[in-house]
Design a protein around this motif. Structure first.
Motif, PDB file in Angstrom:
ATOM      1  N   ILE A 176       0.852  -1.195   0.000  1.00 32.67           N
ATOM      2  CA  ILE A 176       0.000   0.000   0.000  1.00 32.67           C
ATOM      3  C   ILE A 176       0.889   1.246   0.000  1.00 32.67           C
ATOM      4  CG2 ILE A 176      -2.109   1.001   0.983  1.00 32.67           C
ATOM      5  CD1 ILE A 176      -2.512  -1.443   2.641  1.00 32.67           C
ATOM      6  N   ALA A 177       1.772   1.327  -0.956  1.00 34.57           N
ATOM      7  CA  ALA A 177       2.662   2.487  -1.033  1.00 34.57           C
ATOM      8  C   ALA A 177       1.937   3.668  -1.664  1.00 34.57           C
ATOM      9  CB  ALA A 177       3.910   2.138  -1.840  1.00 34.57           C
ATOM     10  N   ALA A 178       2.491   4.854  -1.463  1.00 32.66           N
ATOM     11  CA  ALA A 178       1.964   6.060  -2.094  1.00 32.66           C
ATOM     12  C   ALA A 178       3.134   6.928  -2.523  1.00 32.66           C
ATOM     13  CB  ALA A 178       1.060   6.827  -1.132  1.00 32.66           C
ATOM     14  N   ALA A 179       3.019   7.500  -3.712  1.00 31.46           N
ATOM     15  CA  ALA A 179       4.057   8.404  -4.193  1.00 31.46           C
ATOM     16  C   ALA A 179       3.961   9.725  -3.447  1.00 31.46           C
ATOM     17  CB  ALA A 179       3.913   8.634  -5.693  1.00 31.46           C
ATOM     18  N   GLY A 180       5.076  10.210  -2.948  1.00 29.11           N
ATOM     19  CA  GLY A 180       5.065  11.444  -2.182  1.00 29.11           C
ATOM     20  C   GLY A 180       4.812  12.681  -3.020  1.00 29.11           C
ATOM     21  N   LYS A 181       5.155  12.625  -4.298  1.00 27.99           N
ATOM     22  CA  LYS A 181       4.968  13.758  -5.203  1.00 27.99           C
ATOM     23  C   LYS A 181       4.450  13.248  -6.538  1.00 27.99           C
ATOM     24  CE  LYS A 181       8.736  16.494  -3.174  1.00 27.99           C
ATOM     25  NZ  LYS A 181      10.023  17.187  -3.449  1.00 27.99           N
ATOM     26  N   TYR A 182       3.814  14.156  -7.285  1.00 26.18           N
ATOM     27  CA  TYR A 182       3.316  13.777  -8.603  1.00 26.18           C
ATOM     28  C   TYR A 182       4.408  14.021  -9.638  1.00 26.18           C
ATOM     29  CZ  TYR A 182       0.244  13.057 -12.578  1.00 26.18           C
ATOM     30  OH  TYR A 182      -0.331  12.568 -13.741  1.00 26.18           O
TER      31      TYR A 182
END
Length: 282
Positions: A65-71
């Motif tokens: 369940i990772a998430a990218a810190g920036k777009y």
């Protein structure tokens, strides 16, 4: 009961771990800042973008369940490609019963209001969808049983961006553009349900599920309803140009497959979910 590893123990991961711990599963959570992990989860301090430490023995299930810190592309690569590689390397000698990878419905590129299910085609037209699909492929091509969950737009406590914009009068909506969403409680509920379903029905899970509520809805309807509940002026409606329509997501996602496993939505519609948030805000 199962031993569960949550790789990327952020907001959704912590809620999931807490729920599964209440069900007497043993939970381990990987996170850079382990101070944010609740006591019911055994913390593992690590960055998924780097090689992971040795993991506890006898891990049964893994949730990524990772998430990218920036777009930006590098952030998406680290979150959804490099992190996946490191996680798969760390669990390669474990007898994993299933790996769950949390993805996004943004990989469906439909823009004409089409009905979309798990068999609909995807697109890698931008870096974010390309990296998500790369991560999905890494998981599906591993030697572990695996399931991808593509969530729609997540809202809930702490995810009130749309409410804030409507209340501040800083938003407009495009006519005839469909949207799809899911309350964070249902994200957590679906993930726990799928794992417990797999425990009781080994090897019966599909490799892909869409995670949204029961009601795809035109965006303007959602915005107007929120404005009414908040007692603020109506949201401006604009007619989208053809170019802007093609650039925006515009599709109607079906959750029939996951509901067929017996999952019952906590918040079946946007009205149910947003009303709960508004009531809590009062």
């Amino acid at each position: 009961m199962a031993n569960v590893l949550i790789a990327g123990c952020g907001d959704i991961g912590c809620q999931l771990g807490s729920l599964l711990a209440q069900q007497n599963h043993t939970i381990y959570g990987i996170r850079r800042n382990i101070e944010e992990i609740p006591d019911s989860i055994s913390p593992i301090q690590a960055d998924l973008a780097f090689s992971l430490p040795e993991l506890p023995d006898n891990i049964d299930y893994v949730f990524y369940i990772a998430a990218a810190g920036k777009y930006k592309d590098s952030a998406y690569y680290q979150a959804y490609v490099l992190g996946v590689k490191h996680t798969l390397e760390a669990i390669k000698n474990h007898n994993i019963k299933r790996v769950f990878f949390i993805s996004s419905s943004s990989v469906f590129g439909q823009s004409e209001g089409e009905k979309v299910d798990e068999d609909s085609p995807t697109t890698d037209s931008n870096f974010s969808t390309r990296r998500l699909l790369e991560g999905e492929e890494l998981i599906l091509n591993s030697h572990f049983p695996s399931t991808i969950i593509r969530f729609g737009g997540i809202y809930g406590p702490g995810r009130t961006h749309l409410i804030d914009l409507v209340q501040a009068g800083k938003v407009h909506c495009m006519e005839d553009v469909w949207s799809n969403r899911i309350h964070s409680d249902d994200c957590v509920g679906m993930l726990a349900h799928l794992m417990n379903y797999d425990i009781k029905n080994p090897e019966k899970l599909e490799s892909l599920y869409i995670g949204v509520d029961n009601q795809p809805t035109p965006s303007c309807e959602v915005y107007d309803w929120l404005a009414e509940q908040l007692c603020v002026p109506d949201v401006e409606h604009i007619e989208p140009k053809e170019s802007s329509r093609q650039m925006r997501s515009n599709k109607r996602l079906s959750n029939a497959r996951i509901r067929a496993t017996g999952y019952e939505m906590i918040y079946p519609t946007y009205q149910d979910g947003y009303q709960a948030i508004l009531d809590a805000m009062e």
